[in-house]
Enzyme design. Structure first.
Site, mmCIF file in Angstrom:
data_model
loop_
_atom_site.group_PDB
_atom_site.id
_atom_site.type_symbol
_atom_site.label_atom_id
_atom_site.label_comp_id
_atom_site.label_asym_id
_atom_site.label_seq_id
_atom_site.Cartn_x
_atom_site.Cartn_y
_atom_site.Cartn_z
ATOM 1 C CG ASP A 38 -1.612 -1.149 1.596
ATOM 2 O OD1 ASP A 38 -1.573 -2.098 0.816
ATOM 3 O OD2 ASP A 38 -2.240 -1.165 2.662
ATOM 4 N NE ARG B 232 -5.772 -4.285 7.927
ATOM 5 C CZ ARG B 232 -6.285 -5.484 8.159
ATOM 6 N NH1 ARG B 232 -6.321 -5.987 9.376
ATOM 7 N NH2 ARG B 232 -6.775 -6.201 7.161
ATOM 8 C CG ASP B 233 -5.341 -0.079 6.853
ATOM 9 O OD1 ASP B 233 -4.272 -0.377 7.411
ATOM 10 O OD2 ASP B 233 -5.978 -0.874 6.130
ATOM 11 C CD1 TRP C 243 -4.340 -7.363 -0.452
ATOM 12 C CD2 TRP C 243 -2.371 -8.402 -0.259
ATOM 13 N NE1 TRP C 243 -3.512 -6.552 0.291
ATOM 14 C CE2 TRP C 243 -2.301 -7.167 0.430
ATOM 15 C CE3 TRP C 243 -1.235 -9.216 -0.281
ATOM 16 C CZ2 TRP C 243 -1.151 -6.747 1.092
ATOM 17 C CZ3 TRP C 243 -0.090 -8.793 0.379
ATOM 18 C CH2 TRP C 243 -0.051 -7.578 1.055
ATOM 19 C CD GLU D 95 -7.129 -5.023 3.912
ATOM 20 O OE1 GLU D 95 -6.555 -5.797 4.686
ATOM 21 O OE2 GLU D 95 -6.859 -4.973 2.704
ATOM 22 C CG PHE E 141 -0.111 -3.338 9.403
ATOM 23 C CD1 PHE E 141 1.115 -3.983 9.334
ATOM 24 C CD2 PHE E 141 -1.264 -4.133 9.364
ATOM 25 C CE1 PHE E 141 1.199 -5.373 9.221
ATOM 26 C CE2 PHE E 141 -1.196 -5.520 9.253
ATOM 27 C CZ PHE E 141 0.032 -6.136 9.174
ATOM 28 C CB SER E 142 -1.810 1.029 5.640
ATOM 29 O OG SER E 142 -1.147 0.306 4.645
ATOM 30 C CD GLN F 275 2.138 -1.174 5.243
ATOM 31 O OE1 GLN F 275 1.887 -2.241 5.769
ATOM 32 N NE2 GLN F 275 2.623 -0.151 5.915
#
Ligand code: FRU
Length: 503
Positions: free
Chosen positions: A47, A174-175, A308, A226, A103-104, A63
């Site tokens: 990302d 997250r993110d 992915w 996400e 992480f992002s 990332q």
């Protein structure tokens, strides 16, 4: 003695060979290396992160796993650009620490020094992913943290009060994407929380309060939510809010993709005008895309040019994955629906080399490379037509490997078919044809193709239908032709060969 010398010599030879195998090609000319798309010199990338514009420089963090070419313990790599086209890779910005891997997330410029790190500090808001906690079976292994830089992203300090947003017991938490909401004089964080979005607000980036949730039963839910983003776009002088939600898997063509909603945001709640699922890019290879912060009313976007489904397997040697071309987002209205458009940033034209222009091209068969020269490196092809008819643009090599890009008038769909594109066996779903609906209702069509060594990006009808697809021919494609059994006539054609961004 002789034996030892022999042993040392053969060890040296072996280590030279292994270094050579993994050698980074310093002029970026290794096989399948994109020439007009950002790739890291070596190692894994996914990302885009922390995109922010400051003091005349666009920052692109990403990332990154520098020690291998498959996904691993995440760092934030860093690249900078003055024009959104030429990228300079910088030192790694954020390394894993005792709270987890990185992480992002996003970055902002704290103009009012709300966090107290310093006026105009560049502040990164990211997810710490703690593998030790994950191993215990607890759900609380992702939480949000801060780092700041007082020298334009060159060096970073992690905030000693991390995490600033602890995990309430949600597995995928997250993110964070943060922006300054001027009307309410507060920061807004849009966070992916498993299968929905949670909005938080903060006066100082350190203390966060939940404002609302969105989307548990709305939009596509084929996979985890996400990398969200929330921002404004203008249509006919009116401002509207766009909420981006990346999703993996469950995209329109399988695997990961970027969906979006258009609606209203009042500092607390996001209300979509409609709830049908819309995709920013219908191709298989744009993911985790979000926008730059601090660019005023211009909304600039970049995505990870992979999926992915096979990202860890693509046949590149010393690095894995590229970013898309930088794109400018806009808003259009078809019927009662607002649709987000994407177009290559106008800055991309700095790469134009030779231009070949022709008015009126009649099919069934037009061999463009016979007229404009063999395909050799990146090109941009723009065509317009005042007909809506089926056609195919084929990129091919003399081994019979090809990518077919075009429009199917019966189905009203654009397509990119990479079934016979070359190396496809690394994943069973890779050899496929992907489609995008045509949204425009006009009786004329325009199409821009941005073609690089291992990818094509299609922008049709002023950016209403967009597709990104990667491919790996055994030998570079040298031929480009336009075919149609439907009597398709091109009104104008502009073909530009482009300089590499690495030279
Ligand atoms: C999206 C994603 C993010 C996460 C990061 C990990 O591609 O899964 O949700 O933060 O990648 O590398």
């Amino acid at each position: 003695m002789k034996l030892i010398t022999l042993f040392l010599f053969s060890t040296l030879l072996a280590s030279c060979a292994s270094v050579k195998n993994h050698r980074v090609n310093s002029n970026f000319s290794d096989e399948h290396r994109p020439q007009i798309h950002f790739t890291p010199k070596k190692g894994w990338m996914n990302d885009p992160n922390g995109m922010v514009y400051h003091n005349g420089t666009y920052h692109l963090f990403f990332q990154h796993y520098p020690d291998g070419t498959k996904w691993g313990p995440m760092h934030w790599g860093h690249a900078t650009s003055k024009d959104l086209v030429h990228w300079q890779e910088q030192k790694i910005a954020l390394y894993p620490d005792s709270l987890g891997t990185i992480f992002s997330g996003s970055a902002v410029i704290d103009k009012n020094n709300t966090a107290g790190f310093g006026k105009n500090a560049m502040v990164a808001i990211f997810t710490h992913h703690n593998m030790e906690i994950e191993k215990t079976g607890s759900d609380k292994y992702q939480y949000q943290s801060l780092a700041y830089s007082l020298d334009d992203g060159k060096t970073w300090t992690k905030y000693n009060g991390n995490p600033v947003l602890p995990n309430p017991g949600i597995r995928d938490f997250r993110d964070p994407k943060v922006f300054w909401y001027e009307e309410g004089k507060k920061w807004i964080m849009t966070l992916a929380t498993l299968d929905h979005i949670t909005f938080y607000s903060s006066p100082d980036l350190k203390n966060w309060k939940e404002e609302s949730k969105f989307g548990k039963t709305i939009g596509a839910h084929g996979g985890v939510w996400e990398c969200p983003d929330l921002f404004q776009l203008t249509y006919n002088g009116e401002q509207h809010w766009v909420l981006i939600v990346n999703i993996n898997p469950g995209g329109p063509n399988g695997g990961s993709a970027t969906q979006y909603f258009v609606g209203d945001f009042d500092g607390k709640t996001f209300k979509p005008y409609q709830t049908d699922t819309r995709w920013l890019d219908y191709g298989p290879d744009e993911y985790a895309g979000v926008t730059w912060d601090n660019t005023g009313s211009r909304k600039l976007f970049i995505g990870w040019m992979s999926n992915w489904q096979y990202a860890n397997e693509v046949p590149t040697e010393s690095w894995r994955s590229a970013m898309t071309i930088s794109r400018e987002l806009g808003l259009n209205k078809i019927g009662n629906k607002y649709l987000v458009t994407s177009k290559p940033v106008q800055e991309l034209k700095v790469l134009n080399q030779k231009e070949f222009k022709i008015n009126t091209v009649s099919t069934p068969h037009f061999n463009l490379s016979e007229k404009a020269g063999a395909l050799d490196g990146p090109v941009r092809l723009s065509i317009t037509s005042n007909q809506i008819r089926s056609f195919t643009i084929t990129l091919s090599n003399d081994l019979g490997e090809k990518v077919m890009i075009g429009f199917d008038a019966r189905k009203n769909e654009y397509f990119i078919d990479r079934s016979a594109s070359g190396k496809t066996g690394f994943e069973k779903g890779f050899a496929a044809k992907h489609v995008s609906p045509r949204f425009s209702l006009k009786n004329e069509m325009d199409l821009i193709l941005v073609i690089d060594d291992a990818s094509v990006e299609l922008f049709a009808d002023d950016g209403l239908s967009v597709m990104t697809s990667i491919f790996f021919p055994t030998k570079n494609y040298t031929n480009i032709s336009i075919n149609s059994n439907d009597g398709f006539v091109v009104k104008t054609l502009t073909y530009n060969t482009m300089n590499s961004i690495w030279k």
